[in-house]
Scaffold this motif. Sequence first.
Motif, PDB file in Angstrom:
ATOM      1  N   ASP A  64       6.749 -25.316  -5.604  1.00 37.93           N
ATOM      2  CA  ASP A  64       6.536 -23.938  -5.147  1.00 37.93           C
ATOM      3  C   ASP A  64       5.589 -23.184  -6.068  1.00 37.93           C
ATOM      4  OD1 ASP A  64       8.185 -24.374  -2.990  1.00 37.93           O
ATOM      5  OD2 ASP A  64       9.935 -23.370  -3.864  1.00 37.93           O
ATOM      6  N   ASP A  65       5.753 -23.354  -7.387  1.00 35.66           N
ATOM      7  CA  ASP A  65       4.883 -22.642  -8.325  1.00 35.66           C
ATOM      8  C   ASP A  65       3.450 -23.167  -8.277  1.00 35.66           C
ATOM      9  OD1 ASP A  65       6.707 -20.790  -9.160  1.00 35.66           O
ATOM     10  OD2 ASP A  65       6.910 -21.556 -11.194  1.00 35.66           O
ATOM     11  N   MET A  66       3.282 -24.451  -8.057  1.00 38.21           N
ATOM     12  CA  MET A  66       1.935 -25.006  -7.894  1.00 38.21           C
ATOM     13  C   MET A  66       1.270 -24.397  -6.656  1.00 38.21           C
ATOM     14  SD  MET A  66       2.668 -29.011  -8.798  1.00 38.21           S
ATOM     15  CE  MET A  66       1.029 -29.586  -8.361  1.00 38.21           C
ATOM     16  N   ALA A  67       2.008 -24.318  -5.561  1.00 40.07           N
ATOM     17  CA  ALA A  67       1.475 -23.755  -4.323  1.00 40.07           C
ATOM     18  C   ALA A  67       1.167 -22.268  -4.486  1.00 40.07           C
ATOM     19  CB  ALA A  67       2.457 -23.975  -3.178  1.00 40.07           C
ATOM     20  N   ARG A  68       2.033 -21.571  -5.217  1.00 36.05           N
ATOM     21  CA  ARG A  68       1.832 -20.136  -5.453  1.00 36.05           C
ATOM     22  C   ARG A  68       0.569 -19.889  -6.279  1.00 36.05           C
ATOM     23  NH1 ARG A  68       4.278 -16.389  -9.131  1.00 36.05           N
ATOM     24  NH2 ARG A  68       5.387 -18.095 -10.123  1.00 36.05           N
ATOM     25  N   LEU A  69       0.347 -20.718  -7.308  1.00 36.56           N
ATOM     26  CA  LEU A  69      -0.861 -20.579  -8.121  1.00 36.56           C
ATOM     27  C   LEU A  69      -2.106 -20.921  -7.301  1.00 36.56           C
ATOM     28  CD1 LEU A  69      -2.324 -20.011 -10.764  1.00 36.56           C
ATOM     29  CD2 LEU A  69      -1.833 -22.376 -11.452  1.00 36.56           C
ATOM     30  N   ALA A  70      -2.065 -21.996  -6.543  1.00 36.03           N
ATOM     31  CA  ALA A  70      -3.212 -22.380  -5.711  1.00 36.03           C
ATOM     32  C   ALA A  70      -3.542 -21.277  -4.705  1.00 36.03           C
ATOM     33  CB  ALA A  70      -2.929 -23.703  -4.997  1.00 36.03           C
ATOM     34  N   ALA A  71      -2.521 -20.612  -4.186  1.00 32.89           N
ATOM     35  CA  ALA A  71      -2.752 -19.512  -3.241  1.00 32.89           C
ATOM     36  C   ALA A  71      -3.457 -18.338  -3.916  1.00 32.89           C
ATOM     37  CB  ALA A  71      -1.432 -19.055  -2.623  1.00 32.89           C
ATOM     38  N   ARG A  72      -3.097 -18.032  -5.166  1.00 30.43           N
ATOM     39  CA  ARG A  72      -3.765 -16.944  -5.898  1.00 30.43           C
ATOM     40  C   ARG A  72      -5.226 -17.290  -6.147  1.00 30.43           C
ATOM     41  NH1 ARG A  72       0.323 -14.120  -9.008  1.00 30.43           N
ATOM     42  NH2 ARG A  72      -1.239 -12.740  -9.915  1.00 30.43           N
ATOM     43  N   ILE A  73      -5.510 -18.570  -6.414  1.00 28.58           N
ATOM     44  CA  ILE A  73      -6.891 -19.006  -6.605  1.00 28.58           C
ATOM     45  C   ILE A  73      -7.642 -18.899  -5.280  1.00 28.58           C
ATOM     46  CG2 ILE A  73      -8.370 -20.975  -7.227  1.00 28.58           C
ATOM     47  CD1 ILE A  73      -6.744 -19.679  -9.585  1.00 28.58           C
ATOM     48  N   GLU A  74      -7.021 -19.347  -4.213  1.00 34.07           N
ATOM     49  CA  GLU A  74      -7.644 -19.323  -2.880  1.00 34.07           C
ATOM     50  C   GLU A  74      -8.021 -17.908  -2.464  1.00 34.07           C
ATOM     51  OE1 GLU A  74      -9.180 -20.236   0.761  1.00 34.07           O
ATOM     52  OE2 GLU A  74      -8.601 -21.679  -0.756  1.00 34.07           O
ATOM     53  N   GLU A  75      -7.148 -16.948  -2.676  1.00 33.65           N
ATOM     54  CA  GLU A  75      -7.409 -15.582  -2.195  1.00 33.65           C
ATOM     55  C   GLU A  75      -8.400 -14.814  -3.068  1.00 33.65           C
ATOM     56  OE1 GLU A  75      -3.433 -13.415  -4.098  1.00 33.65           O
ATOM     57  OE2 GLU A  75      -3.368 -14.265  -2.087  1.00 33.65           O
ATOM     58  N   SER A  76      -8.802 -15.386  -4.184  1.00 35.67           N
ATOM     59  CA  SER A  76      -9.754 -14.732  -5.080  1.00 35.67           C
ATOM     60  C   SER A  76     -11.187 -15.083  -4.700  1.00 35.67           C
ATOM     61  CB  SER A  76      -9.494 -15.161  -6.528  1.00 35.67           C
ATOM     62  OG  SER A  76      -8.186 -14.795  -6.909  1.00 35.67           O
ATOM     63  N   ASP A  77     -12.073 -14.099  -4.880  1.00 38.82           N
ATOM     64  CA  ASP A  77     -13.504 -14.322  -4.656  1.00 38.82           C
ATOM     65  C   ASP A  77     -14.197 -14.793  -5.928  1.00 38.82           C
ATOM     66  OD1 ASP A  77     -13.617 -13.298  -1.943  1.00 38.82           O
ATOM     67  OD2 ASP A  77     -13.408 -11.294  -2.798  1.00 38.82           O
ATOM     68  N   ALA A  78     -13.597 -14.487  -7.077  1.00 38.28           N
ATOM     69  CA  ALA A  78     -14.208 -14.784  -8.377  1.00 38.28           C
ATOM     70  C   ALA A  78     -13.109 -14.822  -9.430  1.00 38.28           C
ATOM     71  CB  ALA A  78     -15.248 -13.721  -8.728  1.00 38.28           C
ATOM     72  N   PHE A  79     -13.471 -15.338 -10.610  1.00 37.57           N
ATOM     73  CA  PHE A  79     -12.488 -15.500 -11.683  1.00 37.57           C
ATOM     74  C   PHE A  79     -13.068 -15.063 -13.016  1.00 37.57           C
ATOM     75  CE2 PHE A  79     -12.489 -18.977  -8.630  1.00 37.57           C
ATOM     76  CZ  PHE A  79     -11.274 -18.752  -8.001  1.00 37.57           C
ATOM     77  N   VAL A  80     -12.189 -14.567 -13.872  1.00 32.89           N
ATOM     78  CA  VAL A  80     -12.513 -14.388 -15.278  1.00 32.89           C
ATOM     79  C   VAL A  80     -11.409 -15.111 -16.033  1.00 32.89           C
ATOM     80  CG1 VAL A  80     -12.765 -12.792 -17.202  1.00 32.89           C
ATOM     81  CG2 VAL A  80     -13.715 -12.188 -14.960  1.00 32.89           C
TER      82      VAL A  80
END
Length: 194
Positions: A64-80
């Motif tokens: 679940d935590d892996m999926a939750r983290l991947a979802a946060r990455i997916e919904e982002s347009d960019a990263f810092v």
Amino acid sequence: MTASEDTTALRVAVIVGSTRKGRVGDVVAHWFAGLARHREDLDVDVVDLADFDLPGQLPAEATDDMARLAARIEESDAFVVVTPEYNRSFPASLKQAIDVAYDEWHGKPAGFVSYGCRSAGLYAVEQLRCVFVELHVVTMRDTVSFDLFADDVDESGRPADDGETASRVAAMLDQLVWWGRALRAARAERPYVT
């Protein structure tokens, strides 16, 4: 309005790369996020890896935590990515988190905020650039980097909000917004090919 004219705020995930006890990464990330939130062209989300229970060995199916983290990455347009330098590289917790997602990183830009002793975390950034190339991430040329033992960093690890620091933050964020909008428009026009 075409996709290339889209001025919607860029969704930026500020990723706290260290999970070590006694870390200053969370202080640095919140300091940076506070500065970034002054901009109307950014929608900033702090993603603290300490909030995710990622397994030491990647299982066949995502937790679940892996999926939750991947979802946060997916919904982002960019990263810092906010990273310390540990032994001339970045923390294992950050590599583990990067490896949790794959397609979710593709065709997006990343900037870096690094810290450490003497080298200001730049060895960690060098190595992260190599990792992100493999994930089809465009990395920003300019970084925000500082020595934790410098006079312009307080006891909590928070850098001074002086003109030089503000200038470095603005330069990196300007690049991130340019690339973020360009790549978001490109992804909207056609799926990224790997």
